[in-house]
Design an enzyme around this catalytic site. Structure first.
Site, PDB file in Angstrom:
ATOM      1  N   LYS A  58      42.567  48.532  35.885  1.00  0.00           N
ATOM      2  CA  LYS A  58      43.013  47.252  35.308  1.00  0.00           C
ATOM      3  C   LYS A  58      42.306  47.006  33.981  1.00  0.00           C
ATOM      4  CE  LYS A  58      43.984  45.287  39.826  1.00  0.00           C
ATOM      5  NZ  LYS A  58      43.469  44.507  40.958  1.00  0.00           N
ATOM      6  N   GLN A 102      38.974  40.505  42.806  1.00  0.00           N
ATOM      7  CA  GLN A 102      39.389  41.766  43.421  1.00  0.00           C
ATOM      8  C   GLN A 102      39.223  41.664  44.946  1.00  0.00           C
ATOM      9  OE1 GLN A 102      40.838  44.418  41.855  1.00  0.00           O
ATOM     10  NE2 GLN A 102      41.148  45.256  43.908  1.00  0.00           N
ATOM     11  N   ASP A 125      46.751  36.594  39.549  1.00  0.00           N
ATOM     12  CA  ASP A 125      47.283  37.315  40.710  1.00  0.00           C
ATOM     13  C   ASP A 125      48.318  36.465  41.454  1.00  0.00           C
ATOM     14  OD1 ASP A 125      46.676  39.923  41.159  1.00  0.00           O
ATOM     15  OD2 ASP A 125      44.859  39.558  42.336  1.00  0.00           O
TER      16      ASP A 125
END
Ligand code: NDP
Length: 300
Positions: A58, A102, A125
């Site tokens: 990422k 994460q 997200d």
């Protein structure tokens, strides 16, 4: 290569993701010209090896598209309250536009309160409850990256969604549910399946658009698929031979599907591309610039 793959009915997620990343790089440049330096912060708690790889990928993609990128690394022993404090600090910092926690978090830490603590406008997200609700209400919140990538691939490959029968196998918060909501918002007739679905092959055979997001290697077989259906394979399963396989038996299903995503090289690369897309959107919004203005200024 891509034309060849297209002729074979293979949806090339790698190539499409590269296009999306390059478009996002253009949007980032536009934002920078207006004095905004779009930024992404990834919070990584603990030392899970798979998470380290995901975060590295990422970071690399985000730097490549011109974002400022920071990884906040915290030890696995971090307390819930310390983690919440880190999130609150990032929420309050106007130079941080996108925040990604994460997952999974190490044992002993709960993800749900952390996701709830995120500023929804920085939640790239798309997992904050208000962004989850926004999808079901047809709003314009941030959309989870994998489902967003699925829709983007369908659109870029000219697959009509409206009026089609869509079957989504899997009902997770991360993939199955938000993707079903997005397909519904685009006027597909949607069926969501799960581990208790009776006659799963029969339900799948009704699909014009079939999505497998289960986590079971090659579950979906040729005779589960209506000839001509479009098949999206979200699953990522590592076999004992070390190879990655999807939830769809690719070789046999590709003989009946009109289009199909491979694993690897299908949905996976799109997930990161859509993360960058969300981060650019979040940066534009924080500066009060309508996204349409950014997107149209880069339209060729
Ligand atoms: P989850 O484990 O959270 O959800 C799996 C879903 O599949 C559940 O709804 C479960 O049903 C259902 N299921 C399990 N077994 C069966 C079965 N035999 N028949 C029908 N349904 C079944 O997984 P995720 O949604 O997070 O991920 C799914 C897959 O996608 C995984 O392989 C994951 O690695 C991959 N993935 C890939 C991404 C990418 O970028 N390409 C991103 C995210 C995930 P129930 O609810 O009843 O338990």
């Amino acid at each position: 290569m891509t034309t060849e793959l297209k002729d074979m009915g293979i949806i090339d997620g790698k190539e499409t993701a590269a296009q999306v990343r390059s478009e996002v790089a253009g949007h980032v440049a536009t934002l920078k010209a207006r004095g905004i330096a779009p930024s992404l912060v990834v919070v990584l708690v603990g030392d899970d090896p798979a998470s380290q790889v995901y975060v590295r990928n990422k970071d690399k993609a985000a730097v490549g598209a011109g974002f400022l990128v920071e990884t906040v690394r915290l030890p696995a022993t971090t307390s819930q309250s310390d983690l919440m404090e880190v999130v609150q600090g990032l929420n309050a910092d106007p130079t941080k536009h996108g925040i990604l926690i994460q997952l999974p978090l190490p044992k002993g830490l709960e993800a749900e309160p952390v996701l709830r603590a995120l500023d929804p406008s920085k939640d790239v997200d798309g997992l904050h409850p208000s962004n989850v609700a926004s999808i079901w209400r047809g709003g314009r919140g941030l959309v989870p990256c994998t489902p967003a990538g699925c829709i983007e691939l369908l659109d870029r490959y000219g697959v009509e969604i409206e009026g089609k029968r869509a079957v989504v196998v899997g009902r997770s918060q991360l993939v199955g549910k938000p993707l079903s909501a997005l397909l519904l918002a685009r006027n597909a007739t949607v069926t969501m399946c799960h581990s208790r679905t009776v006659d799963l092959p029969g339900v799948c055979r009704e699909a014009d658009i079939l999505v497998a997001a289960v986590g079971k290697s090659e579950l979906v077989k040729r005779d589960w698929v209506k000839p001509g259906a479009v098949v999206l394979d979200v699953g990522i399963n590592r076999g004992e031979d070390g190879k990655l396989r999807g939830d769809v038996a690719f070789a046999e299903v590709s003989e009946v599907a009109s289009m199909i995503t491979p694993v690897p090289g299908g949905i996976g690369p799109m997930t990161i591309a859509m993360l960058l897309w969300n981060t650019a959107r979040a940066a534009a919004k924080s500066a009060g610039i309508p996204w349409d203005a950014i997107a149209s200024s880069n339209a060729s």
